[in-house]
Design a protein around this motif. Sequence first.
Motif, PDB file in Angstrom:
ATOM      1  N   MET A  53      47.477  69.340  29.388  1.00  0.00           N
ATOM      2  CA  MET A  53      47.639  70.453  30.331  1.00  0.00           C
ATOM      3  C   MET A  53      48.479  71.563  29.705  1.00  0.00           C
ATOM      4  N   GLY A  54      49.562  71.207  29.061  1.00  0.00           N
ATOM      5  CA  GLY A  54      50.430  72.198  28.438  1.00  0.00           C
ATOM      6  C   GLY A  54      49.729  73.005  27.365  1.00  0.00           C
ATOM      7  N   ARG A  55      48.766  72.397  26.720  1.00  0.00           N
ATOM      8  CA  ARG A  55      47.993  73.084  25.680  1.00  0.00           C
ATOM      9  C   ARG A  55      46.764  73.784  26.249  1.00  0.00           C
ATOM     10  N   GLY A  56      46.504  73.591  27.543  1.00  0.00           N
ATOM     11  CA  GLY A  56      45.321  74.196  28.158  1.00  0.00           C
ATOM     12  C   GLY A  56      44.027  73.523  27.747  1.00  0.00           C
ATOM     13  N   LEU A  57      44.097  72.284  27.314  1.00  0.00           N
ATOM     14  CA  LEU A  57      42.914  71.541  26.874  1.00  0.00           C
ATOM     15  C   LEU A  57      42.282  70.839  28.073  1.00  0.00           C
ATOM     16  N   VAL A  58      41.377  71.518  28.713  1.00  0.00           N
ATOM     17  CA  VAL A  58      40.710  70.976  29.899  1.00  0.00           C
ATOM     18  C   VAL A  58      39.233  70.815  29.546  1.00  0.00           C
ATOM     19  N   ASP A  59      38.953  69.750  28.789  1.00  0.00           N
ATOM     20  CA  ASP A  59      37.599  69.499  28.333  1.00  0.00           C
ATOM     21  C   ASP A  59      37.281  68.018  28.470  1.00  0.00           C
ATOM     22  N   SER A  60      36.222  67.581  27.828  1.00  0.00           N
ATOM     23  CA  SER A  60      35.796  66.191  27.966  1.00  0.00           C
ATOM     24  C   SER A  60      36.852  65.204  27.457  1.00  0.00           C
ATOM     25  N   ILE A  82      51.593  64.028  39.077  1.00  0.00           N
ATOM     26  CA  ILE A  82      51.688  64.395  37.658  1.00  0.00           C
ATOM     27  C   ILE A  82      51.110  65.786  37.437  1.00  0.00           C
ATOM     28  N   ILE A  83      49.926  66.025  37.972  1.00  0.00           N
ATOM     29  CA  ILE A  83      49.270  67.323  37.783  1.00  0.00           C
ATOM     30  C   ILE A  83      50.077  68.432  38.444  1.00  0.00           C
ATOM     31  N   THR A  84      50.580  68.186  39.655  1.00  0.00           N
ATOM     32  CA  THR A  84      51.390  69.198  40.348  1.00  0.00           C
ATOM     33  C   THR A  84      52.626  69.538  39.535  1.00  0.00           C
ATOM     34  N   ALA A  90      52.577  74.251  32.792  1.00  0.00           N
ATOM     35  CA  ALA A  90      51.364  74.518  32.021  1.00  0.00           C
ATOM     36  C   ALA A  90      50.597  75.733  32.538  1.00  0.00           C
ATOM     37  N   GLY A  91      50.812  76.077  33.794  1.00  0.00           N
ATOM     38  CA  GLY A  91      50.094  77.192  34.400  1.00  0.00           C
ATOM     39  C   GLY A  91      49.276  76.733  35.594  1.00  0.00           C
ATOM     40  N   TRP A  92      49.334  77.525  36.637  1.00  0.00           N
ATOM     41  CA  TRP A  92      48.649  77.175  37.875  1.00  0.00           C
ATOM     42  C   TRP A  92      47.139  77.061  37.706  1.00  0.00           C
ATOM     43  N   PRO A  93      46.480  78.001  36.990  1.00  0.00           N
ATOM     44  CA  PRO A  93      45.030  77.859  36.799  1.00  0.00           C
ATOM     45  C   PRO A  93      44.646  76.576  36.051  1.00  0.00           C
ATOM     46  N   VAL A  94      45.479  76.159  35.101  1.00  0.00           N
ATOM     47  CA  VAL A  94      45.222  74.896  34.403  1.00  0.00           C
ATOM     48  C   VAL A  94      45.330  73.745  35.399  1.00  0.00           C
ATOM     49  N   GLY A  95      46.318  73.804  36.278  1.00  0.00           N
ATOM     50  CA  GLY A  95      46.462  72.779  37.306  1.00  0.00           C
ATOM     51  C   GLY A  95      45.214  72.669  38.162  1.00  0.00           C
ATOM     52  N   TRP A  96      44.684  73.823  38.584  1.00  0.00           N
ATOM     53  CA  TRP A  96      43.447  73.821  39.375  1.00  0.00           C
ATOM     54  C   TRP A  96      42.306  73.162  38.607  1.00  0.00           C
ATOM     55  N   ALA A  97      42.168  73.509  37.347  1.00  0.00           N
ATOM     56  CA  ALA A  97      41.085  72.949  36.535  1.00  0.00           C
ATOM     57  C   ALA A  97      41.228  71.432  36.397  1.00  0.00           C
ATOM     58  N   VAL A  98      42.452  70.967  36.180  1.00  0.00           N
ATOM     59  CA  VAL A  98      42.675  69.529  36.022  1.00  0.00           C
ATOM     60  C   VAL A  98      42.476  68.807  37.355  1.00  0.00           C
ATOM     61  N   PHE A  99      42.914  69.415  38.453  1.00  0.00           N
ATOM     62  CA  PHE A  99      42.675  68.795  39.755  1.00  0.00           C
ATOM     63  C   PHE A  99      41.182  68.634  40.023  1.00  0.00           C
ATOM     64  N   ASN A 100      40.391  69.642  39.685  1.00  0.00           N
ATOM     65  CA  ASN A 100      38.945  69.534  39.897  1.00  0.00           C
ATOM     66  C   ASN A 100      38.359  68.377  39.097  1.00  0.00           C
ATOM     67  N   MET A 101      38.835  68.197  37.870  1.00  0.00           N
ATOM     68  CA  MET A 101      38.366  67.094  37.041  1.00  0.00           C
ATOM     69  C   MET A 101      38.863  65.756  37.592  1.00  0.00           C
ATOM     70  N   ALA A 102      40.133  65.702  37.969  1.00  0.00           N
ATOM     71  CA  ALA A 102      40.719  64.458  38.491  1.00  0.00           C
ATOM     72  C   ALA A 102      40.040  64.036  39.794  1.00  0.00           C
ATOM     73  N   LYS A 103      39.677  65.006  40.634  1.00  0.00           N
ATOM     74  CA  LYS A 103      38.981  64.665  41.878  1.00  0.00           C
ATOM     75  C   LYS A 103      37.689  63.901  41.587  1.00  0.00           C
ATOM     76  N   GLU A 104      36.963  64.319  40.566  1.00  0.00           N
ATOM     77  CA  GLU A 104      35.727  63.635  40.187  1.00  0.00           C
ATOM     78  C   GLU A 104      36.011  62.224  39.695  1.00  0.00           C
ATOM     79  N   VAL A 105      37.045  62.087  38.876  1.00  0.00           N
ATOM     80  CA  VAL A 105      37.377  60.781  38.307  1.00  0.00           C
ATOM     81  C   VAL A 105      37.844  59.820  39.395  1.00  0.00           C
ATOM     82  N   TYR A 106      38.629  60.329  40.342  1.00  0.00           N
ATOM     83  CA  TYR A 106      39.216  59.470  41.385  1.00  0.00           C
ATOM     84  C   TYR A 106      38.416  59.466  42.680  1.00  0.00           C
TER      85      TYR A 106
END
Length: 110
Positions: A53-60, A82-84, A90-106
């Motif tokens: 998240m800190g690096r903005g790496l929101v990929d596979s 953790i994401i919050t 790391a940045g709010w937009p990164v948080g949104w992106a990770v939450f969207n991915m985490a929602k799918e996983v969980y």
Amino acid sequence: MTRDIKQTAGRAQLGEFAPQFAQVNDDVLFGEIWADETLDLKTRSTIVISVFMGRGLVDSSLRYHLETAKKNGITREEISAIITQAAFYAGWPVGWAVFNMAKEVYEADK
């Protein structure tokens, strides 16, 4: 003391193109670092997700680590916290992106 963690993704995906990188990925990063029992697997997963998240790496690769975090016992509530926490750094937009991915996983854990 070490855990027996076997990783083959490096060799499977890069073995012919970058054999040394693949070997280090599979044998050192996962075979030694992830297998070292000094930190438990939940802590290691938390660290990796936070760094990504800190690096903005929101990929596979982050998705893989979210799935691994779930397998390592991080609950929906914990991943949300953790994401919050990390989003403030790391940045709010990164948080949104990770939450969207985490929602799918969980998703199945509702």
